[in-house]
Design an enzyme around this catalytic site. Structure first.
Site, PDB file in Angstrom:
ATOM      1  N   ASP A   1     -22.686 -35.820  -0.313  1.00 55.14           N
ATOM      2  CA  ASP A   1     -22.664 -35.372  -1.719  1.00 55.14           C
ATOM      3  C   ASP A   1     -23.905 -34.502  -1.913  1.00 55.14           C
ATOM      4  O   ASP A   1     -25.006 -35.033  -2.082  1.00 55.14           O
ATOM      5  CB  ASP A   1     -22.670 -36.594  -2.641  1.00 55.14           C
ATOM      6  CG  ASP A   1     -22.574 -36.208  -4.110  1.00 55.14           C
ATOM      7  OD1 ASP A   1     -22.337 -35.018  -4.412  1.00 55.14           O
ATOM      8  OD2 ASP A   1     -22.734 -37.114  -4.965  1.00 55.14           O
TER       9      ASP A   1
ATOM     10  N   HIS B   1     -18.729 -31.232 -14.251  1.00 56.29           N
ATOM     11  CA  HIS B   1     -17.671 -31.404 -13.255  1.00 56.29           C
ATOM     12  C   HIS B   1     -16.709 -30.212 -13.304  1.00 56.29           C
ATOM     13  O   HIS B   1     -15.495 -30.388 -13.328  1.00 56.29           O
ATOM     14  CB  HIS B   1     -16.946 -32.734 -13.465  1.00 56.29           C
ATOM     15  CG  HIS B   1     -17.778 -33.913 -13.064  1.00 56.29           C
ATOM     16  ND1 HIS B   1     -17.440 -35.208 -13.344  1.00 56.29           N
ATOM     17  CD2 HIS B   1     -18.958 -33.997 -12.394  1.00 56.29           C
ATOM     18  CE1 HIS B   1     -18.365 -36.042 -12.863  1.00 56.29           C
ATOM     19  NE2 HIS B   1     -19.298 -35.319 -12.298  1.00 56.29           N
TER      20      HIS B   1
ATOM     21  N   HIS C   1     -27.253 -36.433 -17.588  1.00 51.59           N
ATOM     22  CA  HIS C   1     -26.732 -37.410 -16.622  1.00 51.59           C
ATOM     23  C   HIS C   1     -27.876 -38.160 -15.957  1.00 51.59           C
ATOM     24  O   HIS C   1     -29.043 -37.799 -16.118  1.00 51.59           O
ATOM     25  CB  HIS C   1     -25.818 -36.741 -15.580  1.00 51.59           C
ATOM     26  CG  HIS C   1     -26.467 -35.674 -14.732  1.00 51.59           C
ATOM     27  ND1 HIS C   1     -27.267 -35.963 -13.646  1.00 51.59           N
ATOM     28  CD2 HIS C   1     -26.426 -34.317 -14.807  1.00 51.59           C
ATOM     29  CE1 HIS C   1     -27.664 -34.837 -13.081  1.00 51.59           C
ATOM     30  NE2 HIS C   1     -27.188 -33.812 -13.779  1.00 51.59           N
TER      31      HIS C   1
ATOM     32  N   ASP D   1       9.172 -35.163  -6.020  1.00 55.57           N
ATOM     33  CA  ASP D   1       9.265 -36.127  -4.922  1.00 55.57           C
ATOM     34  C   ASP D   1       8.189 -35.900  -3.858  1.00 55.57           C
ATOM     35  O   ASP D   1       8.303 -36.379  -2.736  1.00 55.57           O
ATOM     36  CB  ASP D   1      10.661 -36.073  -4.288  1.00 55.57           C
ATOM     37  CG  ASP D   1      10.980 -34.698  -3.733  1.00 55.57           C
ATOM     38  OD1 ASP D   1      10.198 -33.752  -3.990  1.00 55.57           O
ATOM     39  OD2 ASP D   1      12.000 -34.556  -3.035  1.00 55.57           O
TER      40      ASP D   1
ATOM     41  N   ASP E   1     -21.676 -27.894  -5.524  1.00 56.35           N
ATOM     42  CA  ASP E   1     -21.769 -29.348  -5.332  1.00 56.35           C
ATOM     43  C   ASP E   1     -20.555 -29.738  -4.506  1.00 56.35           C
ATOM     44  O   ASP E   1     -19.433 -29.765  -5.027  1.00 56.35           O
ATOM     45  CB  ASP E   1     -21.777 -30.045  -6.703  1.00 56.35           C
ATOM     46  CG  ASP E   1     -21.938 -31.560  -6.607  1.00 56.35           C
ATOM     47  OD1 ASP E   1     -21.801 -32.115  -5.502  1.00 56.35           O
ATOM     48  OD2 ASP E   1     -22.188 -32.175  -7.659  1.00 56.35           O
TER      49      ASP E   1
ATOM     50  N   HIS F   1     -19.136 -42.072  -5.647  1.00 58.79           N
ATOM     51  CA  HIS F   1     -19.883 -42.933  -6.576  1.00 58.79           C
ATOM     52  C   HIS F   1     -19.612 -44.336  -6.063  1.00 58.79           C
ATOM     53  O   HIS F   1     -18.620 -44.965  -6.420  1.00 58.79           O
ATOM     54  CB  HIS F   1     -19.408 -42.741  -8.016  1.00 58.79           C
ATOM     55  CG  HIS F   1     -19.674 -41.346  -8.518  1.00 58.79           C
ATOM     56  ND1 HIS F   1     -19.022 -40.794  -9.582  1.00 58.79           N
ATOM     57  CD2 HIS F   1     -20.532 -40.387  -8.088  1.00 58.79           C
ATOM     58  CE1 HIS F   1     -19.466 -39.562  -9.789  1.00 58.79           C
ATOM     59  NE2 HIS F   1     -20.372 -39.292  -8.890  1.00 58.79           N
TER      60      HIS F   1
ATOM     61  N   GLU G   1     -30.451 -36.316  -7.701  1.00 56.96           N
ATOM     62  CA  GLU G   1     -29.818 -35.084  -8.161  1.00 56.96           C
ATOM     63  C   GLU G   1     -30.152 -34.711  -9.606  1.00 56.96           C
ATOM     64  O   GLU G   1     -29.270 -34.646 -10.456  1.00 56.96           O
ATOM     65  CB  GLU G   1     -28.301 -35.182  -7.994  1.00 56.96           C
ATOM     66  CG  GLU G   1     -27.670 -36.461  -8.570  1.00 56.96           C
ATOM     67  CD  GLU G   1     -26.144 -36.454  -8.441  1.00 56.96           C
ATOM     68  OE1 GLU G   1     -25.538 -35.449  -8.843  1.00 56.96           O
ATOM     69  OE2 GLU G   1     -25.583 -37.439  -7.940  1.00 56.96           O
TER      70      GLU G   1
ATOM     71  N   TYR H   1     -29.371 -27.888 -17.680  1.00 57.06           N
ATOM     72  CA  TYR H   1     -28.167 -27.125 -18.009  1.00 57.06           C
ATOM     73  C   TYR H   1     -28.306 -26.512 -19.401  1.00 57.06           C
ATOM     74  O   TYR H   1     -28.553 -27.233 -20.375  1.00 57.06           O
ATOM     75  CB  TYR H   1     -26.942 -28.047 -17.963  1.00 57.06           C
ATOM     76  CG  TYR H   1     -26.909 -28.885 -16.703  1.00 57.06           C
ATOM     77  CD1 TYR H   1     -26.350 -28.402 -15.527  1.00 57.06           C
ATOM     78  CD2 TYR H   1     -27.501 -30.166 -16.684  1.00 57.06           C
ATOM     79  CE1 TYR H   1     -26.354 -29.152 -14.365  1.00 57.06           C
ATOM     80  CE2 TYR H   1     -27.516 -30.922 -15.524  1.00 57.06           C
ATOM     81  CZ  TYR H   1     -26.945 -30.412 -14.369  1.00 57.06           C
ATOM     82  OH  TYR H   1     -26.969 -31.169 -13.225  1.00 57.06           O
TER      83      TYR H   1
ATOM     84  N   HIS I   1     -26.898 -42.125  -7.882  1.00 54.77           N
ATOM     85  CA  HIS I   1     -25.828 -43.123  -7.774  1.00 54.77           C
ATOM     86  C   HIS I   1     -25.767 -43.553  -6.316  1.00 54.77           C
ATOM     87  O   HIS I   1     -26.234 -42.849  -5.430  1.00 54.77           O
ATOM     88  CB  HIS I   1     -24.480 -42.560  -8.253  1.00 54.77           C
ATOM     89  CG  HIS I   1     -24.040 -41.286  -7.571  1.00 54.77           C
ATOM     90  ND1 HIS I   1     -23.454 -41.268  -6.334  1.00 54.77           N
ATOM     91  CD2 HIS I   1     -24.125 -39.976  -7.951  1.00 54.77           C
ATOM     92  CE1 HIS I   1     -23.179 -40.009  -5.996  1.00 54.77           C
ATOM     93  NE2 HIS I   1     -23.582 -39.197  -6.949  1.00 54.77           N
TER      94      HIS I   1
ATOM     95  N   ARG J   1     -28.836 -27.663 -10.406  1.00 50.90           N
ATOM     96  CA  ARG J   1     -28.921 -29.050  -9.918  1.00 50.90           C
ATOM     97  C   ARG J   1     -29.254 -28.965  -8.438  1.00 50.90           C
ATOM     98  O   ARG J   1     -28.792 -28.044  -7.750  1.00 50.90           O
ATOM     99  CB  ARG J   1     -27.586 -29.793 -10.133  1.00 50.90           C
ATOM    100  CG  ARG J   1     -27.599 -31.216  -9.597  1.00 50.90           C
ATOM    101  CD  ARG J   1     -26.444 -32.100 -10.110  1.00 50.90           C
ATOM    102  NE  ARG J   1     -25.117 -31.660  -9.710  1.00 50.90           N
ATOM    103  CZ  ARG J   1     -24.252 -31.056 -10.510  1.00 50.90           C
ATOM    104  NH1 ARG J   1     -24.560 -30.807 -11.771  1.00 50.90           N
ATOM    105  NH2 ARG J   1     -23.062 -30.691 -10.057  1.00 50.90           N
TER     106      ARG J   1
ATOM    107  N   GLU K   1     -29.334 -31.639  -5.152  1.00 52.66           N
ATOM    108  CA  GLU K   1     -28.899 -33.004  -4.818  1.00 52.66           C
ATOM    109  C   GLU K   1     -29.008 -33.265  -3.323  1.00 52.66           C
ATOM    110  O   GLU K   1     -28.469 -32.521  -2.514  1.00 52.66           O
ATOM    111  CB  GLU K   1     -27.438 -33.194  -5.253  1.00 52.66           C
ATOM    112  CG  GLU K   1     -26.858 -34.542  -4.850  1.00 52.66           C
ATOM    113  CD  GLU K   1     -25.462 -34.788  -5.421  1.00 52.66           C
ATOM    114  OE1 GLU K   1     -24.715 -33.815  -5.621  1.00 52.66           O
ATOM    115  OE2 GLU K   1     -25.130 -35.976  -5.651  1.00 52.66           O
TER     116      GLU K   1
HETATM  117  N1  GLY Z   1     -20.384 -34.604  -7.048  1.00 54.77           N
HETATM  118  C1  GLY Z   1     -20.433 -35.702  -7.901  1.00 54.77           C
HETATM  119  C2  GLY Z   1     -21.804 -36.138  -8.123  1.00 54.77           C
HETATM  120  O1  GLY Z   1     -22.736 -35.458  -7.734  1.00 54.77           O
HETATM  121  O2  GLY Z   1     -22.053 -37.185  -8.628  1.00 54.77           O
HETATM  122 MN    MN Z   2     -22.662 -34.040  -6.178  1.00 55.95          MN
HETATM  123 MN    MN Z   3     -23.815 -37.081  -6.761  1.00 56.13          MN
END
Ligand code: GLY
Ligand code: MN
Ligand code: MN
Length: 437
Positions: free
Chosen positions: A270, A242, A349, A38, A259, A360, A383, A387, A353, A403, A405
């Site tokens: 981000d 992720h 990837h 609940d 990240d 996103h 970004e 990897y 975005h 990475r 970003e």
């Molecule tokens: N943290 C999600 C991305 O970088 O798209």
């Molecule tokens: Mn990110």
């Molecule tokens: Mn991102």
């Protein structure tokens, strides 16, 4: 700073101009979601609804009736209820919906089925978005069906239905000056949190300790929390895109990929940085870091009005491919590697975005047949990464995940890197890590 009442008014005005007089738009608030038994998750408003109303409660509906002589902006809300409010929190009620949130008229949410068909009866077209909640979609279809089947006697019913997202998400893609200020603040707070861990993380800590530090900084800076589950990934965990388990011990000699971004006043940061758990990058880590950084800097440089969104990715990819060939991680010419996608085991990837109220964020990436062109007011991430995980062939490089970003605003003149204050050159990062204790 929270967005002003004028901001929300201007959003509704702009949307109403697009929807057109005599038509209607329906936008629903989010519902509370059960976490377990609940207990509910912390409530998060639907981004579209929030963008137009600033109304923070669940179980509400916004009805816009452009050109209506009495009420263009109608809110349906949970009614005041002393007992419910004692248990679960304050409610604005109909009076607050008008006085505080500027609705021209407000009604209790339990009168939806009675009033919405009446209010839509004379409209020509209704704009709404399908939702992940099947019951909500069905309810709208039922209202429209009620109106259509009553048409024989009433003489009118909305003849057209349109997806609201086509209009609303195009609006959200272009950030107003007030939104840019909010995004700058979210980016700055995200950078401050990263800066803090760049100077404090040390071997032997658990990844979740870093996560706790980041999220402490976010909340202390006024954020509602992280904009998405923070990724704190030591060593080979950084090769899981992720990764959010955040449970392992940080080992000297490994890299740490972080990240994480704050959600502040409804807007997301981000940000990713990758740095050594110890003081310095080691040989192969250094090669990969320098390559990703080179790709990232060039891709950021490619952000400008009039450039295609896809150019940003293509610039980063070209540099990553040339580096992979040079380091003999992949074989063949750069053209062959591109053509045959031989880079994909290491870069799987896209580079960018949209960023905004959702991490996103909404808005189309394509325009007709091709990539759309960047325009002032758009915000995107840049970004790139590489990897070398458990499943790849490049054994010598296994365990390295990098990475980098940043969040970038397209301006009239070019671009503004909203997260540009945070260290990323190899020398700057090593200097900060050298000071860490
Ligand atoms: N943290 C999600 C991305 O970088 O798209
Ligand atoms: Mn990110
Ligand atoms: Mn991102």
């Amino acid at each position: 700073m929270p967005l002003s009442a004028e901001f929300y008014r201007s959003r509704r005005r702009q949307l109403m101009e697009l929807v057109g007089d005599g038509n209607a738009a329906l936008i629903a608030a989010a519902s509370e979601k059960l976490r377990s038994n609940d207990v509910e998750y912390r409530f998060r408003q639907n981004s579209d609804f929030d963008y137009l109303t600033g109304f923070p409660e669940p179980d509400a509906l916004c009805l816009l009736l452009p050109g209506h002589p009495k009420h263009e902006y109608v809110l349906f809300v949970r009614p005041r209820d002393a007992e419910r409010e004692t248990w679960t929190g304050r409610r604005a009620g109909e009076e607050g919906a008008q006085r505080v949130y500027g609705a021209d008229a407000a009604f209790p949410i339990d009168r939806l089925d009675e009033l919405v068909p009446q209010l839509l009866g004379d409209c020509d077209a209704v704009f709404f978005s399908m939702d992940r909640r099947a019951a909500y979609n069905q309810r709208i279809l039922d209202w429209l069906e009620t109106l259509q089947s009553g048409r024989q006697r009433s003489g009118s019913a909305p003849g057209e239905q349109h997806d609201l997202r086509a209009l609303l998400h195009e609006m959200r893609l272009f950030k107003s000056p007030e939104e840019v200020a909010a995004m700058r603040a979210a980016a700055t707070l995200s950078c401050e949190a990263h800066q803090r861990i760049l100077t404090t993380a040390r071997p032997g800590q658990r990844e979740y300790e870093i996560e706790a530090e980041l999220e402490y900084a976010f909340r202390m800076g006024g954020a509602s929390g992280p904009a998405y589950p923070s990724i704190v990934a030591g060593g080979i965990n950084a090769t899981i895109l992720h990764y959010t388990e955040n449970c392992c011990v940080l080992e000297d000699g490994d890299l740490l990929l972080v990240d994480a971004g704050a959600e502040l006043d409804g807007y997301c940061g981000d940000v990713t940085r990758t740095f050594p758990v110890g003081a310095r990058f080691e040989g192969r880590q250094r090669d990969i870091y320098e390559l990703v950084l080179k790709a990232q800097l060039a891709a950021v440089e490619a952000v400008a009005p009039g450039r295609a969104f896809d150019d940003v990715h293509d610039v980063a990819l070209q540099i990553l491919i040339e580096g992979l060939v040079e380091l003999r991680i992949v074989e063949g010419s750069a053209d062959q590697v591109l053509e045959q996608q031989l880079y994909r085991p290491y870069y799987m990837h896209r580079t960018s975005h949209w960023l905004g109220r959702d991490v996103h964020d909404v808005g189309l990436y394509r325009d007709g047949e091709g990539s759309r062109l960047l325009e002032p007011g758009m915000v995107l991430t840049v970004e790139p990464g590489l990897y070398f995980g458990e499943h790849g062939d490049a054994e010598k490089w296994r365990g390295i995940g990098v990475r980098i970003e940043d969040d970038v605003l397209v301006t009239e003149e070019g671009a503004e890197v909203l997260t540009g204050a945070l260290a990323k050159s190899l020398a700057e990062v090593e200097a900060l890590r050298g000071e860490a204790r």
